[in-house]
Motif scaffolding. Structure first.
Motif, PDB file in Angstrom:
ATOM      1  N   TYR A 125      13.189  44.490  46.121  1.00  0.00           N
ATOM      2  CA  TYR A 125      14.271  44.423  45.144  1.00  0.00           C
ATOM      3  C   TYR A 125      13.763  45.018  43.838  1.00  0.00           C
ATOM      4  CZ  TYR A 125      17.852  42.392  42.046  1.00  0.00           C
ATOM      5  OH  TYR A 125      18.861  42.207  41.125  1.00  0.00           O
ATOM      6  N   THR A 185      16.664  30.192  48.627  1.00  0.00           N
ATOM      7  CA  THR A 185      17.419  31.200  49.368  1.00  0.00           C
ATOM      8  C   THR A 185      17.135  32.565  48.745  1.00  0.00           C
ATOM      9  OG1 THR A 185      19.364  31.070  47.933  1.00  0.00           O
ATOM     10  CG2 THR A 185      19.249  29.512  49.778  1.00  0.00           C
ATOM     11  N   GLN A 186      17.490  33.640  49.455  1.00  0.00           N
ATOM     12  CA  GLN A 186      17.272  34.976  48.901  1.00  0.00           C
ATOM     13  C   GLN A 186      18.129  35.177  47.662  1.00  0.00           C
ATOM     14  OE1 GLN A 186      16.787  38.260  51.608  1.00  0.00           O
ATOM     15  NE2 GLN A 186      18.013  39.617  50.323  1.00  0.00           N
ATOM     16  N   GLU A 187      19.322  34.608  47.671  1.00  0.00           N
ATOM     17  CA  GLU A 187      20.198  34.732  46.503  1.00  0.00           C
ATOM     18  C   GLU A 187      19.568  34.062  45.283  1.00  0.00           C
ATOM     19  OE1 GLU A 187      21.150  33.793  49.523  1.00  0.00           O
ATOM     20  OE2 GLU A 187      22.222  35.649  50.054  1.00  0.00           O
ATOM     21  N   GLU A 188      18.959  32.893  45.482  1.00  0.00           N
ATOM     22  CA  GLU A 188      18.299  32.208  44.377  1.00  0.00           C
ATOM     23  C   GLU A 188      17.108  33.016  43.877  1.00  0.00           C
ATOM     24  OE1 GLU A 188      19.171  27.470  45.201  1.00  0.00           O
ATOM     25  OE2 GLU A 188      17.606  28.489  46.362  1.00  0.00           O
ATOM     26  N   ILE A 244      16.783  36.235  43.866  1.00  0.00           N
ATOM     27  CA  ILE A 244      17.291  37.354  43.073  1.00  0.00           C
ATOM     28  C   ILE A 244      17.792  36.873  41.714  1.00  0.00           C
ATOM     29  CG2 ILE A 244      19.148  39.070  42.954  1.00  0.00           C
ATOM     30  CD1 ILE A 244      18.796  39.488  45.963  1.00  0.00           C
ATOM     31  N   GLN A 245      18.421  35.707  41.671  1.00  0.00           N
ATOM     32  CA  GLN A 245      18.878  35.173  40.392  1.00  0.00           C
ATOM     33  C   GLN A 245      17.703  34.869  39.464  1.00  0.00           C
ATOM     34  OE1 GLN A 245      22.143  32.210  41.957  1.00  0.00           O
ATOM     35  NE2 GLN A 245      22.503  32.543  39.788  1.00  0.00           N
ATOM     36  N   ASP A 275      16.513  38.204  38.174  1.00  0.00           N
ATOM     37  CA  ASP A 275      17.446  38.757  37.182  1.00  0.00           C
ATOM     38  C   ASP A 275      17.352  38.045  35.842  1.00  0.00           C
ATOM     39  OD1 ASP A 275      18.337  40.595  39.006  1.00  0.00           O
ATOM     40  OD2 ASP A 275      20.164  39.505  39.536  1.00  0.00           O
TER      41      ASP A 275
END
Length: 436
Positions: free
Chosen positions: A384, A418-421, A423-424, A427
């Protein structure tokens, strides 16, 4: 040599021995690079290095004389592995290698070579960040991140040979209060069968061993099964496989099975329930239970930004967002002129039953930068890109680890995310805001 010292000057061989003895007297905590450099300077005066020096030929000659230092060379005719003469040779080789790296880096710095580049490489079981002269390294997947012929565990050896069948236990018992060590080897038997061995044995010989054989055919794999026709053998059916468990002594069992062209065997000081658990773990991983930490008092630094500020480091490396529910449990900072500054923060989420750890480390000098290895499973690594940096997101069973490099700074965080966490969190790091 001064007039007051009537002793003859040491010859080259004697000087080399003195350097070797000096290195043997040092350890990781008391490694004096200046003394090593003084010895190397004396050797250079005794026998200056020819500008036409053939480094490749010299390396080949050194490996030939000191074969026991190189696992990939310890193979004798017939496929049997040569054993090192003792543990001292490994310690000595490691420190000599460290001295050589430090000297090489000093030369490179003098030539103006930038050694702060970083390369990420990974196998099915490990992710490795390496700093230094990265010209000869490749990014991305590599068969095995260990030196050639040297494997961190049996799975790394199977990975190196491209064997994808699940054949090794992922759960390891602890016999008594002593955890056995681990020794991994790969040999070719007389009939061409490849034998992978992962030994977990104490110095007294107690413990257990895993073996995996790659045969020429499925029939040959079936022929390798042990005790199948024994009237006392127990069969354990699991995930379409049959494991044969045979008692060989009180509190000692052998487990054997075959899949396609592979046969597996577990044997040693293990009781029946342990044997079943080890066999089950070949295809079914144990869930890691959540253990709430004991918190006597809140840590000194409640956030990563506070820890970085205490070190005098740039706080823009600290994430400003973490998933809800995480509470700080432990923090630590380290300042070291040689090994660099590091900030660490450990948090827990009692409701979600998960942990999270964050680490930011700044290296002051490329001469002391080596590599960091992170454990992972065989699922793909996600890259990422954010703010000009590449963040590597990897799985390790039910946990995720994120690693990135930014010049002399290495950052990482891991936990039940999680992958979403992930990335957050990435970011929210101010240093990489904006550009994607």
């Amino acid at each position: 040599m001064s007039k007051q010292d009537p002793r003859p000057a040491p010859d080259l061989e004697e000087s080399i021995e003195r350097l070797s003895d000096l290195i043997d007297q040092m350890d990781e905590a008391h490694f004096d690079v200046s003394r090593i450099d003084a010895c190397l300077d004396a050797l250079e005066r005794q026998e200056p290095l020819d500008i036409r020096f053939d480094t490749e030929a010299s390396l080949n000659a050194f490996q030939e004389v000191h074969r026991d230092l190189f696992p990939s060379l310890r193979v004798l005719p017939g496929g049997k592995e040569r054993r090192p003469k003792g543990r001292r040779v490994f310690r000595r080789a490691a420190i000599v290698a460290a001295a050589a790296v430090v000297s090489s880096v000093a030369v490179a710095q003098a030539l103006g070579v930038d050694l702060f580049g970083a390369v990420a490489q990974w196998s099915k079981g490990q992710f490795q960040v390496t700093y230094g002269d990265t010209d000869s390294l490749e990014t991305g997947y590599v068969p095995n991140v260990q030196p050639e012929g040297c494997y961190s565990d049996g799975q790394a050896a199977l990975d190196a040979y491209g064997i994808e069948e699940q054949m090794l236990p992922t759960w390891h018992p602890v016999p008594g209060d002593e955890v056995p060590g681990m020794e991994v080897s790969v040999v070719q038997e007389a009939d061409g069968t490849l034998l992978f061995t992962e030994d977990h044995r104490t110095e007294s010989g107690s413990g257990y061993t895993y073996e995996v054989r790659q045969h020429s055919s499925a029939d040959a794999a079936l022929q390798a099964l042990i005790g199948v026709d024994d009237p006392d053998v127990l069969t354990y059916e699991l995930d379409g496989r049959t494991y044969y468990i045979l008692s060989t002594a009180p509190e000692a069992h052998t487990v054997t099975w075959a899949v396609d062209i592979y046969s597996g065997r577990i044997y040693g000081d293990i009781d029946l329930e342990t044997a079943r658990h080890m066999a089950r773990s070949v295809t079914q991983r144990d869930e890691i239970p959540y253990t709430p930490p004991e918190v006597d008092q809140p840590p000194e630094h409640q956030t990563m930004a506070e820890a970085l500020e205490a070190l005098g480091m740039d706080t823009s490396y600290a994430p400003q967002w973490l998933p809800e529910g995480f509470l700080p449990v432990e923090s630590s900072i380290r300042q070291d002129d040689t090994f660099g500054d590091m900030a660490y923060l450990f948090l827990t989420d009692p409701v979600g039953e998960r942990h999270l750890s964050l680490s930011i480390q700044s290296y002051p000098d490329p001469s002391v930068v080596g590599s960091t290895v992170y454990e992972k499973d065989d699922t793909p690594v996600v890259e990422y890109v954010r703010g000009g940096a590449t963040f590597y997101i990897m799985n390790n069973l039910d946990s995720k680890t994120v690693v990135w490099m930014d010049g002399t700074v290495e950052g990482s965080f891991s936990g039940g995310l999680t992958q979403e966490e992930c990335i957050q969190i990435i970011d929210s790091i101010p240093r990489y805001a904006g550009e994607t």
